[in-house]
Design an enzyme around this catalytic site. Sequence first.
Site, PDB file in Angstrom:
ATOM      1  N   ASP A 147       8.568 -22.688   3.490  1.00 29.56           N
ATOM      2  CA  ASP A 147       8.524 -24.058   2.959  1.00 29.56           C
ATOM      3  C   ASP A 147       8.186 -24.128   1.477  1.00 29.56           C
ATOM      4  OD1 ASP A 147       5.741 -23.214   3.335  1.00 29.56           O
ATOM      5  OD2 ASP A 147       5.241 -25.294   2.877  1.00 29.56           O
ATOM      6  N   ASP A 200       7.070 -13.729   8.010  1.00 36.58           N
ATOM      7  CA  ASP A 200       8.325 -14.187   7.414  1.00 36.58           C
ATOM      8  C   ASP A 200       8.565 -13.410   6.121  1.00 36.58           C
ATOM      9  OD1 ASP A 200       6.059 -15.304   6.259  1.00 36.58           O
ATOM     10  OD2 ASP A 200       6.859 -17.331   6.137  1.00 36.58           O
ATOM     11  N   LYS A 243       8.839  -8.667  -0.996  1.00 33.01           N
ATOM     12  CA  LYS A 243       8.973  -8.660  -2.465  1.00 33.01           C
ATOM     13  C   LYS A 243       8.213  -7.441  -2.978  1.00 33.01           C
ATOM     14  CE  LYS A 243       8.684 -13.720  -2.933  1.00 33.01           C
ATOM     15  NZ  LYS A 243       7.804 -14.816  -3.421  1.00 33.01           N
ATOM     16  N   ASP A 274       4.419 -10.851   0.251  1.00 35.97           N
ATOM     17  CA  ASP A 274       4.451 -11.105  -1.188  1.00 35.97           C
ATOM     18  C   ASP A 274       3.369 -10.211  -1.810  1.00 35.97           C
ATOM     19  OD1 ASP A 274       5.359 -13.135  -3.326  1.00 35.97           O
ATOM     20  OD2 ASP A 274       3.235 -13.598  -3.276  1.00 35.97           O
TER      21      ASP A 274
HETATM   22  P1  5GP Z   1       0.964 -12.761   0.694  1.00 35.07           P
HETATM   23  O1  5GP Z   1      -0.385 -12.861   1.328  1.00 35.07           O
HETATM   24  O2  5GP Z   1       1.715 -11.488   1.051  1.00 35.07           O
HETATM   25  O3  5GP Z   1       0.914 -12.981  -0.783  1.00 35.07           O
HETATM   26  O4  5GP Z   1       1.847 -13.970   1.182  1.00 35.07           O
HETATM   27  C1  5GP Z   1       2.094 -14.151   2.482  1.00 35.07           C
HETATM   28  C2  5GP Z   1       2.505 -15.552   2.813  1.00 35.07           C
HETATM   29  O5  5GP Z   1       2.760 -16.374   1.662  1.00 35.07           O
HETATM   30  C3  5GP Z   1       3.812 -15.513   3.556  1.00 35.07           C
HETATM   31  O6  5GP Z   1       3.619 -15.337   4.924  1.00 35.07           O
HETATM   32  C4  5GP Z   1       4.416 -16.851   3.233  1.00 35.07           C
HETATM   33  O7  5GP Z   1       3.954 -17.802   4.158  1.00 35.07           O
HETATM   34  C5  5GP Z   1       3.899 -17.163   1.862  1.00 35.07           C
HETATM   35  N1  5GP Z   1       4.918 -16.816   0.835  1.00 35.07           N
HETATM   36  C6  5GP Z   1       5.000 -15.679   0.092  1.00 35.07           C
HETATM   37  N2  5GP Z   1       6.067 -15.698  -0.728  1.00 35.07           N
HETATM   38  C7  5GP Z   1       6.692 -16.879  -0.502  1.00 35.07           C
HETATM   39  C8  5GP Z   1       7.888 -17.487  -1.039  1.00 35.07           C
HETATM   40  O8  5GP Z   1       8.617 -16.961  -1.895  1.00 35.07           O
HETATM   41  N3  5GP Z   1       8.200 -18.707  -0.532  1.00 35.07           N
HETATM   42  C9  5GP Z   1       7.454 -19.353   0.420  1.00 35.07           C
HETATM   43  N4  5GP Z   1       7.889 -20.532   0.829  1.00 35.07           N
HETATM   44  N5  5GP Z   1       6.330 -18.810   0.952  1.00 35.07           N
HETATM   45  C10 5GP Z   1       5.961 -17.585   0.494  1.00 35.07           C
HETATM   46 MG    MG Z   2       3.728 -16.467   6.387  1.00 33.27          MG
END
Ligand code: 5GP
Ligand code: MG
Length: 178
Positions: free
Chosen positions: A163, A104, A135, A107
Amino acid sequence: MPQTVTLGDKSFRIYITESQIAEAIGQIAAKINEDYKGKCPIIVPVLNGSFMFASDLVKLLSCDCEISFIKASSYKGTESTGQLTTLIGINQDISGRDIIILEDIIDTGHTLAKILPSFKDLKPASVRLCTLLFKPKALKTDIQIDYVGIEIANEFIVGYGLDYNGLGRNLKEIYQVI
Ligand code: 5GP
Ligand code: MG
């Protein structure tokens, strides 16, 4: 569509509309259809957040495909913890297959950086990454993302599968924390 929504103790304002989401998914699907013509990739959405994106994307694919969900979680509240708390793995033989992992949102990239090596161990023919939202300013790993829908600012968002403490996944649009 509502201009603001309240989920638990936080309020959110409209950020990306339903039609902007649909347009971004259409563009991703067009690229995948071109790149995988005559192939049969296994689409691997990462639960929970990518269920809605996965559903809308696969309806636009013209190549054959299989779908197999996995589950990983590194988020508590509005902060990425960097630690994977759950993982439901892939339960089929993927050796020699083309894999497209669907997120989805990317980050920090920690989730995918941890998931990717376990895929590569299973000897697929190829692994590509596809995310609806990205992002760029939050990225802390050097993963290569093959398909990106929409680049966004480093702000916490909800809706369209994403969420806040379990709420907001059912929203048709994407909202940004106020
Ligand atoms: P990462 O491992 O890249 O930091 O984050 C991945 C997961 O964190 C995403 O698949 C998502 O489920 C959650 N996530 C990252 N950013 C956001 C955000 O702005 N809002 C929400 N609700 N979930 C996020
Ligand atoms: Mg996710």
